[in-house]
Write a protein that holds these residues in place. Sequence first.
Motif, short mmCIF file in Angstrom:
data_model
loop_
_atom_site.label_atom_id
_atom_site.label_comp_id
_atom_site.label_asym_id
_atom_site.label_seq_id
_atom_site.Cartn_x
_atom_site.Cartn_y
_atom_site.Cartn_z
N LEU A 166 0.84 -1.21 0.00
CA LEU A 166 0.00 0.00 0.00
C LEU A 166 0.87 1.26 0.00
N ARG A 167 1.90 1.26 0.82
CA ARG A 167 2.79 2.43 0.90
C ARG A 167 3.53 2.65 -0.41
N VAL A 168 4.07 1.58 -0.99
CA VAL A 168 4.83 1.71 -2.23
C VAL A 168 3.92 2.17 -3.36
N LEU A 169 2.75 1.57 -3.48
CA LEU A 169 1.81 1.96 -4.53
C LEU A 169 1.34 3.39 -4.34
N GLY A 170 1.05 3.77 -3.09
CA GLY A 170 0.61 5.13 -2.83
C GLY A 170 1.66 6.16 -3.19
N ARG A 171 2.93 5.84 -2.92
CA ARG A 171 4.02 6.76 -3.24
C ARG A 171 4.18 6.91 -4.76
N ALA A 172 3.89 5.84 -5.48
CA ALA A 172 4.07 5.85 -6.94
C ALA A 172 2.93 6.55 -7.67
N ASP A 173 1.79 6.73 -7.03
CA ASP A 173 0.62 7.29 -7.71
C ASP A 173 0.65 8.81 -7.67
N THR A 174 1.33 9.40 -8.65
CA THR A 174 1.42 10.86 -8.73
C THR A 174 0.35 11.45 -9.64
N GLN A 175 -0.46 10.60 -10.29
CA GLN A 175 -1.48 11.08 -11.23
C GLN A 175 -2.90 11.04 -10.67
N GLY A 176 -3.05 10.65 -9.42
CA GLY A 176 -4.38 10.63 -8.83
C GLY A 176 -5.23 9.45 -9.24
N LEU A 177 -4.59 8.36 -9.70
CA LEU A 177 -5.34 7.18 -10.13
C LEU A 177 -6.15 6.59 -8.98
N PHE A 178 -5.55 6.51 -7.80
CA PHE A 178 -6.25 5.86 -6.68
C PHE A 178 -7.34 6.76 -6.09
N ARG A 179 -7.21 8.07 -6.29
CA ARG A 179 -8.31 8.94 -5.90
C ARG A 179 -9.53 8.64 -6.76
#
Length: 283
Positions: A35-48
């Motif tokens: 979760l931490r690694v994926l969250g850090r990699a998401d700079t485009q707001g995909l998970f939002r």
Amino acid sequence: MQNPARAADRDFILASVHELLVETGEDWDRCTHRLRVLGRADTQGLFRAGHHCRPGDPYGPLLHAWTVLQNTYPCQDTATLHGLEEACLRSADLLPAHPAPWVTLLGLRRRLRRPVLEVFRVWEEAVRRDPWHREAYRQMLRYLSPDECGSKSAALDFVESARARMPANAPAAGLYLAVQTDLYHQALAQQGVHAILARQLWETHSARRALEHGVALWTDPDFLVHVAGPADLNMLAYALVEARRAKQAAEVFRLLDGTVSPWPWRFHGDPVDKFRYWQDLLL
């Protein structure tokens, strides 16, 4: 109107990420690490976007929260953080045995500087599900540090209490060395005489004990088996370098074989450059 092809790509990525998290099973520490690694990699707001378009996915709010917690993100206002708190509680209902929603909520309440009893209650929910969860202990240690809502004595008391009960190879085993590293960085940041004398912190009885414990046990390749084991070895290599224990540091660098973690090397600039400088010098 949203491009159907882009929506399909987004849905495929979100479904793949969901499977990546589900497949961790009951390896709670690994799930939170992802979760931490994926969250850090998401700079485009995909998970939002995923948080809103996949409301039944319990991991969606957690991914969005870690994106907010770790990136320079346009929506870090209090209302957003409060909304993510509620979403994490809904995830906790959907994943009743999983510590990840509580660890994520802990990060949010730490960001909001909530009162200590309120934060401790969340930490207790996390460690009740996974007694030696690495991220739960690290989040609590940061909250209790003098840089945030605690003090040097509060951080040390927390670590001492945990260390008395903790198995030597637990995922949170690096907690004691982490607090020593934090104290060293705080001394360096004060500049002046504090910075000049900072290296003497590695000569205290508690710091020497932490270093000797790490060298004696962690350098066995089969000892630190948790997913963040290489990050703990990076911390040990860094501490040995700063303590001027070159021979022992070289042993850890050989074991790491070029695997770099950002912290604690980033305190002095680019972590890869700092790591490689000492690796090349010692090996």
